[in-house]
Design a protein around this motif. Structure first.
Motif, short mmCIF file in Angstrom:
data_model
loop_
_atom_site.label_atom_id
_atom_site.label_comp_id
_atom_site.label_asym_id
_atom_site.label_seq_id
_atom_site.Cartn_x
_atom_site.Cartn_y
_atom_site.Cartn_z
N LYS A 111 0.77 -1.18 0.06
CA LYS A 111 0.06 -0.07 0.02
C LYS A 111 0.77 1.32 0.01
O LYS A 111 0.39 2.34 -0.71
CB LYS A 111 -0.88 0.17 1.31
CG LYS A 111 -1.87 1.20 1.29
CD LYS A 111 -2.55 1.46 0.21
CE LYS A 111 -3.60 0.33 -0.23
NZ LYS A 111 -4.46 0.41 -1.37
N ALA A 112 2.13 1.06 0.73
CA ALA A 112 2.90 2.69 0.84
C ALA A 112 3.42 2.85 -0.83
O ALA A 112 3.59 3.90 -0.98
CB ALA A 112 4.02 2.33 1.62
N GLN A 113 3.74 1.47 -1.42
CA GLN A 113 4.29 1.78 -2.63
C GLN A 113 3.14 2.29 -3.63
O GLN A 113 3.41 3.00 -4.53
CB GLN A 113 5.06 0.55 -3.09
CG GLN A 113 6.27 0.42 -2.05
CD GLN A 113 7.20 -0.67 -2.81
OE1 GLN A 113 8.26 -0.60 -2.48
NE2 GLN A 113 6.86 -1.64 -3.80
N GLY A 116 2.95 5.88 -3.56
CA GLY A 116 4.16 6.82 -4.18
C GLY A 116 5.17 6.57 -3.26
O GLY A 116 6.29 7.46 -3.70
N ALA A 117 5.39 5.98 -2.22
CA ALA A 117 6.47 5.44 -1.42
C ALA A 117 7.45 4.62 -2.21
O ALA A 117 6.99 3.93 -3.00
CB ALA A 117 6.38 5.37 -0.12
N LYS A 118 8.75 4.47 -1.71
CA LYS A 118 9.68 3.71 -1.87
C LYS A 118 10.29 2.79 -0.78
O LYS A 118 10.79 3.43 -0.07
CB LYS A 118 11.01 4.14 -2.80
CG LYS A 118 11.93 2.86 -3.14
CD LYS A 118 12.82 3.52 -4.01
CE LYS A 118 13.82 4.54 -3.32
NZ LYS A 118 15.11 5.16 -4.20
N VAL A 119 9.67 1.55 -0.55
CA VAL A 119 10.19 0.83 0.69
C VAL A 119 11.55 0.02 0.10
O VAL A 119 11.53 -0.49 -0.93
CB VAL A 119 9.16 -0.20 1.10
CG1 VAL A 119 9.29 -1.21 2.13
CG2 VAL A 119 7.81 0.36 1.30
N GLY A 134 13.68 -0.21 -4.26
CA GLY A 134 12.54 -0.31 -3.76
C GLY A 134 12.09 -1.80 -3.96
O GLY A 134 12.35 -2.69 -4.73
N ILE A 135 11.30 -2.39 -3.09
CA ILE A 135 10.93 -3.68 -2.49
C ILE A 135 10.00 -4.12 -4.08
O ILE A 135 9.23 -3.53 -4.30
CB ILE A 135 10.44 -3.95 -1.42
CG1 ILE A 135 11.35 -3.64 -0.06
CG2 ILE A 135 9.84 -5.55 -1.29
CD1 ILE A 135 12.50 -4.74 -0.16
N ASP A 136 10.28 -5.51 -4.39
CA ASP A 136 9.53 -6.06 -5.41
C ASP A 136 8.80 -6.91 -4.47
O ASP A 136 8.86 -7.92 -4.22
CB ASP A 136 10.43 -6.78 -6.29
CG ASP A 136 9.50 -7.60 -7.17
OD1 ASP A 136 8.49 -7.63 -7.11
OD2 ASP A 136 10.09 -7.85 -8.44
N VAL A 137 7.30 -6.49 -4.40
CA VAL A 137 6.17 -7.12 -3.54
C VAL A 137 5.74 -8.27 -4.20
O VAL A 137 5.72 -9.32 -3.29
CB VAL A 137 5.31 -6.03 -3.39
CG1 VAL A 137 4.06 -6.97 -2.51
CG2 VAL A 137 5.47 -4.78 -2.59
N ALA A 138 5.70 -8.55 -5.57
CA ALA A 138 5.32 -9.56 -6.13
C ALA A 138 6.41 -10.72 -5.67
O ALA A 138 6.03 -11.87 -5.51
CB ALA A 138 5.11 -9.65 -7.64
#
Length: 359
Positions: A111-113, A116-119, A134-138
């Motif tokens: 949700k943060a990404q 517009g954020a970069k986790v 940035g973390i690749d959530v998938a």
């Protein structure tokens, strides 16, 4: 999967007698996801021969809730988003550190990404990763939710990612920190690192992830004031307990002639209060006499005959003793009751509670 299933079924065989829709409804947490809940729900249904919502986190096909998996992580980010909105700001362009890689961490990251954020960080019980792009959530979902692997696998499959064993998530400079792993994971030294890097927000997704010392540091002050309780007995202990629940730091000063405290051992009145005060490391000074109440605390004489000062922002005089120095009224001194003026103990306890609520 078979081993996990057999474990869950054996666990529920014993647990089922202690839970129920009208008794207690357990919920999954660390290491207990939809798979484990499903195995336990099936075993419960087989033994009890009833279909009821006795476990949370079930699948949609057998009574689960839509978005239950995402709810905590999304909710955390929504709260932070609202805070940012109130300050004419947003997640857009912010760098975020997230700890953990379970449901809360994954969906907080997602949700943060989306906003517009970069986790740039995530972790598990073995170590943590830093992905500056940035973390690749998938990919995290594939490793954690499908393969049930370690976060170290992420670094092996994605270029430019650094993996380190142990702790270290909070050493990376970020704008926002979201602890989403476990209890007491963000320590005082971590809080200092975040402050050094000008982190603007620490929002908790896990259950109590920030230690008390770190919380005090991040809030910029001690959590609660130091409060001195003169007198004791059950009322004095009850006052101390109420203050602890409010985040304050009480000290109990027992008087030699306290009529409630038998032989000066005020804590003998309640084993629960005794254990709570001992657990919270509440100072208790026995068999003392009050010398004076000062602007910044009190002066007392100990059982060895020596005087010493105790610092406190407020002084509460509880039931059982009314010291002479109280003839001078001061804003920081609160008289709850004395042995001669008390109609009944319940009245005094309510009066003590009222004083505590105002501090």
């Amino acid at each position: 999967d078979n081993e996990v299933m057999r474990f869950c079924q054996s666990f529920m065989t014993e647990l089922c007698r202690h839970i129920g829709a009208d008794t207690d409804v357990p919920a999954g947490d660390i290491g207990t996801g939809a798979r484990e809940i499903g195995y336990m729900f099936g075993q419960y249904k087989r033994i009890k021969d009833v279909w009821e919502g006795v476990l949370t986190g079930k699948g949609l096909s057998y009574g689960g809730s839509l978005a239950r998996t995402e709810a905590t992580g999304y909710g955390l980010v929504y709260f932070v988003q609202e805070y940012l909105n109130c300050h004419d700001d947003s997640f857009e362009g912010k760098t975020v550190a997230v700890s953990g890689s379970g449901n809360v961490a994954i969906y907080a990251t997602e949700k943060a990404q989306q906003l517009g954020a970069k986790v740039v960080t995530m972790s598990d019980s073995t170590g943590w990763i830093h992905d500056p792009n940035g973390i690749d959530v998938a990919l995290v979902k594939q490793i954690k939710e499908v393969e049930r692997g370690r976060i170290s696998e992420y670094a092996k499959r994605r270029e430019g990612v650094e993996y380190k064993d142990g702790r270290g998530v909070w050493s990376i400079p970020v704008d926002i920190a979201l602890p989403c792993a476990t209890q007491n994971e963000l320590h005082l030294e971590d809080a200092k690192q975040l402050a050094t890097h000008n982190c603007m927000i620490v929002a908790e997704g896990a259950n109590m992830p920030t230690t008390m010392e770190a919380t005090e540091y991040l809030s910029g002050r001690d959590v609660g004031e130091n409060v001195i309780i003169i007198g004791g007995g059950l009322t004095g202990c009850e006052i101390a307990y109420d203050l602890i629940l409010k985040g304050k730091k009480p000290q109990i000063v027992e008087m030699k002639n306290d009529l409630i405290a038998v032989k000066g051992v005020c804590l003998a009145n309640s084993s629960f209060l005794r254990e709570m005060l001992a657990f919270k490391k509440t100072p208790v000074y026995l068999n003392t006499s009050l010398v004076s109440i000062n602007e910044d605390g009190v002066t007392v004489k100990g059982q060895d005959g020596n005087t010493f000062d105790l610092k406190g922002d407020n002084v509460i005089v509880s039931v059982g003793y009314k010291p002479a120095p109280l003839s001078e009224k001061r804003a920081h001194v609160h008289l709850v009751g004395d042995a001669n003026a008390v109609g009944n103990l319940r009245t005094v306890i309510w009066r003590a509670w009222d004083v505590c609520m105002k501090l």
